[in-house]
Every structure is written in structure tokens, then in C-alpha cells.
Enzyme design. Sequence first.
Site, mmCIF file in Angstrom:
data_model
loop_
_atom_site.group_PDB
_atom_site.id
_atom_site.type_symbol
_atom_site.label_atom_id
_atom_site.label_comp_id
_atom_site.label_asym_id
_atom_site.label_seq_id
_atom_site.Cartn_x
_atom_site.Cartn_y
_atom_site.Cartn_z
ATOM 1 C CB SER A 1 4.999 7.037 2.624
ATOM 2 O OG SER A 1 4.691 5.805 2.006
ATOM 3 N NE ARG A 2 5.785 1.863 2.726
ATOM 4 C CZ ARG A 2 5.614 0.626 2.297
ATOM 5 N NH1 ARG A 2 6.663 -0.179 2.214
ATOM 6 N NH2 ARG A 2 4.436 0.184 1.943
ATOM 7 C CE1 TYR B 1 5.826 -4.743 -9.345
ATOM 8 C CE2 TYR B 1 7.541 -5.887 -10.558
ATOM 9 C CZ TYR B 1 7.132 -4.821 -9.798
ATOM 10 O OH TYR B 1 8.016 -3.807 -9.509
ATOM 11 C CE LYS C 1 6.099 -1.776 -11.620
ATOM 12 N NZ LYS C 1 5.711 -0.399 -11.222
ATOM 13 C CB SER D 1 9.680 -3.362 -13.192
ATOM 14 O OG SER D 1 10.511 -4.464 -12.894
ATOM 15 C CG ASN E 1 7.351 5.330 -6.842
ATOM 16 O OD1 ASN E 1 8.323 4.685 -7.223
ATOM 17 N ND2 ASN E 1 6.930 5.296 -5.566
ATOM 18 N N GLY F 1 3.077 7.272 -3.978
ATOM 19 C CA GLY F 1 3.804 6.252 -3.214
ATOM 20 C C GLY F 1 5.146 6.752 -2.732
ATOM 21 C CB ILE G 1 15.736 -0.810 -6.109
ATOM 22 C CG1 ILE G 1 15.798 -0.500 -7.618
ATOM 23 C CG2 ILE G 1 16.177 0.380 -5.269
ATOM 24 C CD1 ILE G 1 17.109 -0.009 -8.142
ATOM 25 C CB VAL H 1 -2.902 5.635 -7.244
ATOM 26 C CG1 VAL H 1 -1.965 6.657 -6.633
ATOM 27 C CG2 VAL H 1 -2.329 4.221 -7.115
HETATM 28 P P1 NAP Z 1 7.795 0.184 -1.440
HETATM 29 O O1 NAP Z 1 9.013 0.482 -0.645
HETATM 30 O O2 NAP Z 1 6.961 -1.004 -1.085
HETATM 31 O O3 NAP Z 1 6.861 1.505 -1.442
HETATM 32 C C1 NAP Z 1 5.640 1.469 -2.115
HETATM 33 C C2 NAP Z 1 4.986 2.832 -2.017
HETATM 34 O O4 NAP Z 1 3.751 2.784 -2.780
HETATM 35 C C3 NAP Z 1 4.606 3.208 -0.590
HETATM 36 O O5 NAP Z 1 4.782 4.604 -0.440
HETATM 37 C C4 NAP Z 1 3.112 2.867 -0.535
HETATM 38 O O6 NAP Z 1 2.382 3.652 0.408
HETATM 39 C C5 NAP Z 1 2.691 3.245 -1.940
HETATM 40 N N1 NAP Z 1 1.433 2.636 -2.379
HETATM 41 C C6 NAP Z 1 1.148 1.317 -2.539
HETATM 42 N N2 NAP Z 1 -0.114 1.162 -2.995
HETATM 43 C C7 NAP Z 1 -0.632 2.414 -3.117
HETATM 44 C C8 NAP Z 1 -1.882 2.923 -3.529
HETATM 45 N N3 NAP Z 1 -2.883 2.117 -3.927
HETATM 46 N N4 NAP Z 1 -2.074 4.266 -3.525
HETATM 47 C C9 NAP Z 1 -1.073 5.111 -3.122
HETATM 48 N N5 NAP Z 1 0.129 4.688 -2.725
HETATM 49 C C10 NAP Z 1 0.347 3.362 -2.727
HETATM 50 O O7 NAP Z 1 8.152 0.000 -2.980
HETATM 51 P P2 NAP Z 1 9.437 0.434 -3.852
HETATM 52 O O8 NAP Z 1 10.334 -0.708 -3.925
HETATM 53 O O9 NAP Z 1 9.911 1.768 -3.412
HETATM 54 O O10 NAP Z 1 8.741 0.545 -5.295
HETATM 55 C C11 NAP Z 1 8.327 1.773 -5.865
HETATM 56 C C12 NAP Z 1 7.980 1.529 -7.322
HETATM 57 O O11 NAP Z 1 9.141 1.025 -7.992
HETATM 58 C C13 NAP Z 1 6.882 0.488 -7.527
HETATM 59 O O12 NAP Z 1 6.052 0.865 -8.595
HETATM 60 C C14 NAP Z 1 7.665 -0.760 -7.878
HETATM 61 O O13 NAP Z 1 6.891 -1.664 -8.630
HETATM 62 C C15 NAP Z 1 8.812 -0.180 -8.665
HETATM 63 N N6 NAP Z 1 10.003 -1.023 -8.739
HETATM 64 C C16 NAP Z 1 10.637 -1.444 -7.606
HETATM 65 C C17 NAP Z 1 11.769 -2.269 -7.720
HETATM 66 C C18 NAP Z 1 12.529 -2.766 -6.510
HETATM 67 O O14 NAP Z 1 13.402 -3.639 -6.688
HETATM 68 N N7 NAP Z 1 12.271 -2.282 -5.316
HETATM 69 C C19 NAP Z 1 12.227 -2.621 -8.983
HETATM 70 C C20 NAP Z 1 11.564 -2.172 -10.106
HETATM 71 C C21 NAP Z 1 10.458 -1.371 -9.974
HETATM 72 P P3 NAP Z 1 2.327 3.228 1.978
HETATM 73 O O15 NAP Z 1 3.704 3.461 2.521
HETATM 74 O O16 NAP Z 1 1.326 4.184 2.540
HETATM 75 O O17 NAP Z 1 1.913 1.792 2.014
#
Ligand code: NAP
Length: 250
Positions: free
Chosen positions: A15-16, A157, A161, A143, A91, A13, A190, A65
Site C-alpha cells: 500500500s506504500r 528487527y 531480517k 535488510s 515485503n 505490504g 531507504i 500476513v
Molecule cells: P512502510 O512504508 O512502513 O510500509 C510497510 C508496509 O507493510 C505497508 O504496506 C503495511 O500495510 C504493510 N504491513 C505491515 N504489517 C503488515 C501485516 N501484518 N500484514 C500485511 N501488511 C503489513 O515500510 P517500508 O520502509 O516500505 O518497508 C518495506 C520492507 O522493507 C519491510 O520489510 C522493511 O523491513 C524493509 N526494509 C526497509 C528499509 C527502509 O529503510 N525503509 C530498509 C531495509 C529493509 P499498511 O499500509 O496497511 O499498514
Amino acid sequence: MFRLDGKVALVTGSSRGIGAAIARTFAQAGADIIIDHLAQPAEAEQVRQEIKSLGRCCLVVEADVRDEQQVASLFTAIDDHFGRLDILVNNAGIVFSEDIFSTTLTNWTETLATHLTGTFLCSREGMKRMRNERGGRIIQISSVVAHQGALRGFVHYAAAKSGMLGFTRTLARTAAEYGVTVNAIAPGVIATDMLFDCHHEEGVRRMEAMIPLGLGKVEDVAAAALYLASDEARWVTGTVLDVNGGLYFH
Ligand code: NAP
């Protein structure tokens, strides 16, 4: 300090969001990178270009994944391209903004499949490579909700987690025999697509007001991942690193 020269790292994950920041930070520290993503080729390509401009090798693979076959192909591509894997960051994540009444079985299953099954499938393949290398690092992005629960809704979720933490602690014991450490990071709130996809602006501002150090940045999580991936963290395993601006502490 905290260099990764000569290491090969897979960030799922990436890409962003947080994953892309971890990939960039690892590349700045000297690692070659595998970007895995689901369906955003343009964004993945942009991260690849940034990593290439740092002078590092970067392979982009589109692999879900949740899917055993696609994960197997991802690791075969890594074997063919790099011949080794030193660091795995689990991730990839999704979230559905639902409460207990509106949560569908489909979204429950998708959430657990992405966070838990994805972590299991990638860790199993990663462990095989790291066992051969007699060393490695596995890092899960969990998380803060794994500790304190979500404020409202998000039961799938939070369950996923929390499950990642049990997985981490248990695998850490087995992995130690092979010189592999297994740790988790529990980020707080975040600023990424995920946050703004499931909360409106006002909701985000309300959350921000509850965090002593304010909203987190993707780089805050990436810095923690760099430490856990480094040689300096060789004696740290089975633990959870909280990166949440003071929102929650033990
Ligand atoms: P995000 O910006 O939505 O990015 C999610 C990433 O996961 C994207 O690269 C997406 O790919 C990829 N993805 C989703 N489903 C997938 C799959 N089945 N197979 C492969 N790749 C997959 O999310 P984020 O906020 O950066 O979160 C990243 C991690 O941190 C997650 O596990 C999230 O639960 C955790 N987290 C986030 C926060 C927050 O506040 N943002 C807080 C705590 C924990 P595509 O771009 O191709 O769709």
C-alpha cells in the site's frame, strides 16, 4: 529486457513505501498485481488506480500476513481472480524503535510474526501454486541489518531480517526442483514512512552521512526486485542482493 508480461505478482505490504514501488515497477514491466496490506485502504486504492492506469489488472486484498487464515483467504482470492501466481514478494514489515532494555515480549513477537511467520505462510501458499505451474519467483525484502546488525537497539528487527536469509537459502534448494527461484534483497537506508517513524530528522541525516551514495529511494529496491523476478535471473537462487549505496559490502 526484464519484462514480466503475462505474469501475476503478489507484493505483501504494497500500500506504500518499498512494496508500492515494487508493485508499480512490476506493472510497468507488464505484470498483473495483487496488493496486500494491513490497514491503509486509501493508500492501497491509490496504488491500485496507478496500476490500472498502466493497463494492468490489480486486486487489493486486506490480509494480515501474521494470520494463517487471512493468508489462506488471500491466496484463495488470487486463485479466484487470476488462477495462478508467478511472483511473490515478501515485503510486509514493521519496526519498533527500542533497545534491549525496553523491548517488550509483545513487540518481539509481533516483529518475528510479521517478518518471519508472514514470509513462511505466504511462501508456503505461493510454493503450492508455483509447484503446479512448474516455475516462479519468491523474493524476500530483508535488510542490511541482517549482515551487520543494527547500529543500536532493534534486536527483534535484526533477528527477524537475519532469519529471512536462512529461510531463503534453505527454501531455494527445495524450490529449484520445481523451477522456482528464491532470493532476498537487503536494502540499506531507504526514505519511507518506516524510516521517518523510527528516526528523527537529525538521526536520518547522521545515517545519510555514513552512506557513500547517500540515502536510497524506493525505486532502487524495486529495480533489484524486477531483475530477480525476470526470466533473465533464471540461474540466480539462494542469494542476497545488497542494495545499500555502499553502506556495507562483503
Ligand atoms: P512502510 O512504508 O512502513 O510500509 C510497510 C508496509 O507493510 C505497508 O504496506 C503495511 O500495510 C504493510 N504491513 C505491515 N504489517 C503488515 C501485516 N501484518 N500484514 C500485511 N501488511 C503489513 O515500510 P517500508 O520502509 O516500505 O518497508 C518495506 C520492507 O522493507 C519491510 O520489510 C522493511 O523491513 C524493509 N526494509 C526497509 C528499509 C527502509 O529503510 N525503509 C530498509 C531495509 C529493509 P499498511 O499500509 O496497511 O499498514
